[in-house]
Design an enzyme around this catalytic site. Structure first.
Site, mmCIF file in Angstrom:
data_model
loop_
_atom_site.group_PDB
_atom_site.id
_atom_site.type_symbol
_atom_site.label_atom_id
_atom_site.label_comp_id
_atom_site.label_asym_id
_atom_site.label_seq_id
_atom_site.Cartn_x
_atom_site.Cartn_y
_atom_site.Cartn_z
ATOM 1 N N GLU A 1 29.715 57.020 38.309
ATOM 2 C CA GLU A 1 31.123 56.632 38.248
ATOM 3 C C GLU A 1 32.007 57.791 37.821
ATOM 4 O OE1 GLU A 1 34.223 53.347 36.362
ATOM 5 O OE2 GLU A 1 32.227 53.548 35.488
ATOM 6 N N HIS B 1 34.300 51.291 34.560
ATOM 7 C CA HIS B 1 33.275 50.239 34.566
ATOM 8 C C HIS B 1 32.225 50.572 33.507
ATOM 9 C CE1 HIS B 1 30.764 47.055 36.086
ATOM 10 N NE2 HIS B 1 29.776 47.883 36.331
ATOM 11 N N LYS C 1 33.429 48.240 27.436
ATOM 12 C CA LYS C 1 32.082 47.701 27.253
ATOM 13 C C LYS C 1 31.374 48.300 26.050
ATOM 14 C CE LYS C 1 31.365 46.580 32.140
ATOM 15 N NZ LYS C 1 32.672 47.098 32.606
ATOM 16 N N PHE D 1 25.810 45.022 41.238
ATOM 17 C CA PHE D 1 24.584 45.022 42.033
ATOM 18 C C PHE D 1 24.897 44.453 43.419
ATOM 19 C CE2 PHE D 1 21.060 44.755 38.543
ATOM 20 C CZ PHE D 1 21.390 46.020 38.119
ATOM 21 N N HIS E 1 28.560 43.964 28.267
ATOM 22 C CA HIS E 1 28.833 43.775 29.693
ATOM 23 C C HIS E 1 28.979 42.292 30.000
ATOM 24 C CE1 HIS E 1 29.045 44.284 33.856
ATOM 25 N NE2 HIS E 1 27.995 45.062 34.088
ATOM 26 N N CYS F 1 28.850 42.054 39.096
ATOM 27 C CA CYS F 1 29.756 42.538 38.046
ATOM 28 C C CYS F 1 31.154 42.886 38.558
ATOM 29 C CB CYS F 1 29.134 43.751 37.367
ATOM 30 S SG CYS F 1 27.448 43.450 36.837
#
Length: 403
Positions: free
Chosen positions: A309, A298, A327, A391, A332, A160
């Site tokens: 975050e 994010h 998002k 990830f 996403h 991502c």
């Protein structure tokens, strides 16, 4: 002496709209691009919602060309054409023009689809275009062919964080003197039973199937996971002197970038890597935390991810910036998520307004941030930061400023 880099072109096709204007209008209106998956193949899945494209690629691409492109390649080409036109179609030496397009899965739909064909009908029914369609570098390759870019066609694959890393690489290419113009961003299209099932099994995807438009709810107390989306966003980056010499308009400046890795866990984020990425981006931009007026988070809408975050932003930047999460409306976009965040950040700076985070009914009390909710917040934004985390422990932060 640091080379200044500006953003002269913007292009997009997203769950909110088929271009930049409609996508931005959707963000400001708080409109969701997430809807139910009506196809029969989704009936037995625990996840039956997604952020699908608002405008189908087949409506804007030549039919013959579209048949030879994976959906991920299609969306990249659409975004590239808009961005290039928005930049005024720069006259640049081909060897000084580069393309960097990140993706998380590349031509996943082609790979999975052609595997089904092979299993059901045998080798002779497999498309001869399969390999060019499934390869992850396909979007960058097709855009480089379209624009005649000979300065390099690159493909960061960092989950991502891919789209943001692509933009950071574009910044590096210009500052290292290897290019005058770079088309950079991300592309993704992998709405398919397999990833939906995998994310559901990992308990990462929202299962709010009865309320698709309210499913993605970053920072909200009742968030239960992200929602898969698709699309592409590309930016045209230019050496500032090159852009000025041709009289180009600049939307904003790309002032700095920070890229780190956690070396911690394949899926669980670590705040140290996030904090370092933000601090690195600030240092590269020559700015202090107090200079950042806005953060495009994010914020995927997962319980642990948003909390981590938020703590990282508070540590690296502070609690003062106006924070939002696109998002909540787009879902996403994985490999294109970082580019989507960059687009929203650039437009927020240019227009002087921060879109509100949708579906934020009750702010999680463990989120120590000023999250914009309810309605967009107007005001000058001299500098803003956008985050992308993926990830594998990939972290990328970008800093944009007024021009």
């Amino acid at each position: 002496m640091t080379t200044n880099v500006v953003v002269t072109g913007l292009g997009a096709t997203t769950p909110l709209g088929g271009d930049v204007a409609s996508t931005w209008e959707g963000l400001l209106a708080g409109r969701s691009g997430i809807r139910a998956i009506e196809e029969e193949w989704a009936a037995g899945l625990p996840v039956r919602i997604a952020g699908r494209l608002r405008v189908e690629p087949g409506e804007v691409l030549d039919r013959v060309q579209a048949r030879r492109l994976d959906r991920c390649e299609q969306v990249a080409l659409i975004a590239a054409r808009e961005a290039w036109a928005d930049a005024g179609r720069p006259e640049v030496e081909p060897e000084r023009l580069a393309v960097v397009i990140g993706t998380g899965t590349g031509g996943a739909l082609t790979m999975l689809g052609q595997d089904d064909v092979l299993e059901a009908s045998g080798v002779r029914k497999v498309s001869p275009h399969t390999v060019p369609m499934l390869m992850a570098n396909g979007p960058a390759a097709w855009v480089s062919i379209e624009l005649g870019a000979r300065g390099g066609a690159h493909t960061p694959v960092s989950a991502c964080a891919s789209g943001a890393e692509a933009i950071a690489m574009g910044l590096d290419l210009i500052r290292l003197g290897r290019a005058d113009v770079v088309v950079a961003g991300g592309a993704e299209a992998c709405i398919h039973p397999l990833p939906l099932a995998g994310f559901a099994q990992a308990k990462a995807h929202s299962t709010r199937n009865d309320e698709p438009q309210r499913a993605s709810r970053p920072f909200d107390t009742d968030r239960d996971g992200f929602v898969i989306g698709e699309g592409s966003v590309l930016l045209v980056l230019e050496r500032a002197e090159f852009a000025a010499a041709r009289g180009a308009r600049a939307h904003a400046a790309l002032a700095g970038a920070g890229i780190t890795s956690d070396a911690h866990h394949i899926t669980a984020a670590h705040p140290d890597g996030q904090v370092r990425a933000m601090r690195m981006a600030l240092a590269a931009a020559g700015l202090a935390p107090r200079d950042i007026a806005h953060v495009q988070a994010h914020a995927t809408s997962t319980p642990s991810g948003d909390r981590t975050e938020a703590e990282s932003i508070a540590t690296a930047v502070g609690p003062h910036p106006a924070v939002t999460a696109a998002k909540s409306m787009t879902g996403h976009l994985f490999g294109a998520a970082g580019a989507m965040g960059a687009l929203a950040t650039v437009l927020a700076i240019r227009e002087g307004v921060v879109p509100a985070t949708a579906n934020l009914d009750r702010l999680d009390p463990e989120i120590p941030l000023d999250v914009v909710a309810g309605a967009p917040r107007k005001g000058r934004l001299p500098a803003a930061l956008t985050n992308s985390f993926g990830f594998g422990g990939h972290n990328a932060s970008l800093v944009f400023t007024e021009v």
